[in-house]
Enzyme design. Structure first.
Site, PDB file in Angstrom:
ATOM      1  N   GLY A  12       0.753  -1.239  -0.085  1.00 38.92           N
ATOM      2  CA  GLY A  12       0.235  -0.011  -0.082  1.00 38.92           C
ATOM      3  C   GLY A  12       0.743   1.396  -0.029  1.00 38.92           C
ATOM      4  O   GLY A  12       0.041   2.299   0.621  1.00 38.92           O
ATOM      5  N   ASN A  14       1.438   3.065  -2.624  1.00 35.31           N
ATOM      6  CA  ASN A  14       0.914   4.008  -3.452  1.00 35.31           C
ATOM      7  C   ASN A  14      -0.247   4.608  -2.783  1.00 35.31           C
ATOM      8  O   ASN A  14      -0.957   5.671  -2.926  1.00 35.31           O
ATOM      9  CB  ASN A  14       0.325   3.286  -4.867  1.00 35.31           C
ATOM     10  CG  ASN A  14       1.725   3.123  -5.621  1.00 35.31           C
ATOM     11  OD1 ASN A  14       2.120   4.281  -6.325  1.00 35.31           O
ATOM     12  ND2 ASN A  14       2.389   1.976  -5.774  1.00 35.31           N
ATOM     13  N   MET A  91      -4.314  -7.505  -6.795  1.00 35.16           N
ATOM     14  CA  MET A  91      -3.827  -8.627  -7.494  1.00 35.16           C
ATOM     15  C   MET A  91      -4.885  -9.537  -8.179  1.00 35.16           C
ATOM     16  O   MET A  91      -4.835 -10.684  -8.212  1.00 35.16           O
ATOM     17  CB  MET A  91      -2.818  -9.357  -6.568  1.00 35.16           C
ATOM     18  CG  MET A  91      -1.769  -8.846  -6.194  1.00 35.16           C
ATOM     19  SD  MET A  91      -0.569  -7.881  -7.337  1.00 35.16           S
ATOM     20  CE  MET A  91       0.206  -9.163  -8.011  1.00 35.16           C
ATOM     21  N   LEU A  93      -8.071  -9.660 -11.357  1.00 38.21           N
ATOM     22  CA  LEU A  93      -8.997  -9.189 -12.484  1.00 38.21           C
ATOM     23  C   LEU A  93     -10.423  -8.631 -12.000  1.00 38.21           C
ATOM     24  O   LEU A  93     -10.963  -9.271 -11.216  1.00 38.21           O
ATOM     25  CB  LEU A  93      -9.133 -10.107 -13.484  1.00 38.21           C
ATOM     26  CG  LEU A  93      -7.997 -10.152 -14.409  1.00 38.21           C
ATOM     27  CD1 LEU A  93      -8.460 -11.475 -15.486  1.00 38.21           C
ATOM     28  CD2 LEU A  93      -7.538  -8.980 -15.047  1.00 38.21           C
ATOM     29  N   ILE A  94     -10.797  -7.412 -12.424  1.00 38.32           N
ATOM     30  CA  ILE A  94     -11.907  -6.989 -12.037  1.00 38.32           C
ATOM     31  C   ILE A  94     -13.072  -7.572 -12.976  1.00 38.32           C
ATOM     32  O   ILE A  94     -12.813  -7.660 -14.173  1.00 38.32           O
ATOM     33  CB  ILE A  94     -12.308  -5.438 -12.146  1.00 38.32           C
ATOM     34  CG1 ILE A  94     -11.057  -4.616 -11.545  1.00 38.32           C
ATOM     35  CG2 ILE A  94     -13.368  -4.774 -12.125  1.00 38.32           C
ATOM     36  CD1 ILE A  94     -11.527  -4.696  -9.817  1.00 38.32           C
ATOM     37  N   ASN A 108      -6.211   1.752 -13.055  1.00 35.72           N
ATOM     38  CA  ASN A 108      -5.105   0.817 -12.555  1.00 35.72           C
ATOM     39  C   ASN A 108      -3.674   1.511 -12.902  1.00 35.72           C
ATOM     40  O   ASN A 108      -3.248   2.010 -13.711  1.00 35.72           O
ATOM     41  CB  ASN A 108      -5.230  -0.561 -13.276  1.00 35.72           C
ATOM     42  CG  ASN A 108      -4.294  -1.456 -12.675  1.00 35.72           C
ATOM     43  OD1 ASN A 108      -4.044  -1.467 -11.536  1.00 35.72           O
ATOM     44  ND2 ASN A 108      -3.653  -2.271 -13.624  1.00 35.72           N
ATOM     45  N   HIS A 110       0.304   0.300 -13.346  1.00 41.38           N
ATOM     46  CA  HIS A 110       1.349  -0.961 -13.738  1.00 41.38           C
ATOM     47  C   HIS A 110       2.588  -0.629 -13.526  1.00 41.38           C
ATOM     48  O   HIS A 110       2.798   0.513 -14.607  1.00 41.38           O
ATOM     49  CB  HIS A 110       0.631  -1.603 -14.964  1.00 41.38           C
ATOM     50  CG  HIS A 110       1.101  -3.001 -15.395  1.00 41.38           C
ATOM     51  ND1 HIS A 110       1.019  -4.210 -14.388  1.00 41.38           N
ATOM     52  CD2 HIS A 110       2.205  -3.377 -16.049  1.00 41.38           C
ATOM     53  CE1 HIS A 110       1.595  -5.273 -15.110  1.00 41.38           C
ATOM     54  NE2 HIS A 110       2.460  -4.463 -15.940  1.00 41.38           N
TER      55      HIS A 110
HETATM   56  C1  GRF Z   1       3.100  -1.357  -7.895  1.00 42.86           C
HETATM   57  O1  GRF Z   1       4.160  -1.402  -8.233  1.00 42.86           O
HETATM   58  C2  GRF Z   1       1.671  -1.175  -8.830  1.00 42.86           C
HETATM   59  O2  GRF Z   1       2.584  -0.703 -10.112  1.00 42.86           O
HETATM   60  C3  GRF Z   1       1.505  -2.594  -8.918  1.00 42.86           C
HETATM   61  O3  GRF Z   1       1.717  -3.160  -7.543  1.00 42.86           O
HETATM   62  C4  GRF Z   1       2.406  -2.289  -7.014  1.00 42.86           C
HETATM   63  C5  GRF Z   1       1.823  -1.873  -5.620  1.00 42.86           C
HETATM   64  O4  GRF Z   1       2.749  -1.234  -4.760  1.00 42.86           O
HETATM   65  N1  GRF Z   1      -0.118  -2.706  -9.654  1.00 42.86           N
HETATM   66  P1  GRF Z   1       2.067  -0.989  -3.421  1.00 42.86           P
HETATM   67  O5  GRF Z   1       1.667  -1.988  -2.856  1.00 42.86           O
HETATM   68  O6  GRF Z   1       1.444   0.250  -3.876  1.00 42.86           O
HETATM   69  O7  GRF Z   1       3.642  -0.529  -2.578  1.00 42.86           O
END
Ligand code: GRF
Length: 203
Positions: A12, A14, A91, A93-94, A108, A110
């Site tokens: 988390g 992000n 992790m 798919l929606i 999303n 990526h």
């Molecule tokens: C990120 O690298 C994002 O691009 C991918 O999953 C990771 C999540 O990282 N989809 P965090 O849990 O936000 O640290």
């Protein structure tokens, strides 16, 4: 205020970058009102508690079908009047249940320059392929795996000495700078999807 849910299965960082970003704005116009996680042990849950964001934990294995699983999530999104969803390390798919309600309102993040290296471990895929540049993509979510219309991309150079950890760190740093701004613009409708095309309101 536009009400946003963050879906996350992992640490988390992000999610936390979005929280820091909004905390630094006088009038963001949106807020993170819910964190949804499918992993009861995910690091994002402790972070959400610290930031006082309500958390919904739902495990896929507690439901017979994906439809039932997503119905449970959808019921909470409705109850909490969620307008917009930002996936951040979610992790799964929606499925159609959530997509029908939120198509054009889910984005999303990526860790590659899509369409290169979709799916799991994009950082490892890039290292294995020996590319010299990878990056970060933000896109609207469709039914595919990392396939929806692309909103923004940033390149990250790969140095000869980079390993999985160092490259992941560089990518995360770019994500933390990029994703909160894009979440902001999309949540407010400044970036939106119109007949499959990404459009921007000119300010
Ligand atoms: C990120 O690298 C994002 O691009 C991918 O999953 C990771 C999540 O990282 N989809 P965090 O849990 O936000 O640290």
């Amino acid at each position: 205020m536009v009400r946003v849910a963050v879906f996350a299965s992992g640490t988390g960082s992000n999610y936390e970058a979005i929280m820091r970003y909004t905390a630094g704005l006088a009038d963001p116009g949106f807020g993170i009102n819910l964190v949804v996680s499918d992993q009861p042990q995910a690091g994002v849950i402790a972070k959400a508690l610290r930031w006082q964001t309500p958390v919904l934990v739902v495990e896929r294995r507690q439901f017979a079908t994906k439809k039932a699983f997503e119905h449970q999530i959808l019921a909470r999104l409705k109850q909490d009047q969620i307008d917009f969803i930002a996936l951040a390390g979610y992790m799964r798919l929606i499925g159609p249940t959530l997509l029908q309600e939120y198509y054009g309102k889910i984005i999303n993040l990526h860790p590659s320059l899509l369409p290169a290296f979709p799916g799991l471990d994009a950082v490892g895929q890039a290292l294995k392929a020996g590319v010299k540049v990878t990056g970060v993509t933000v896109h609207f979510v469709d039914a595919g795996m990392d396939t929806g219309p692309i909103i923004a991309q940033k390149a990250v150079p790969i140095d000869e000495n980079d390993d999985h950890e160092s490259l992941s760190q560089k990518i995360h740093a770019v994500e933390h700078e990029l994703y909160p701004r894009i979440v902001h613009q999309c949540a407010l409708g400044e970036i939106y999807l119109d007949r499959g095309k990404v459009c921007r309101l000119s300010r």
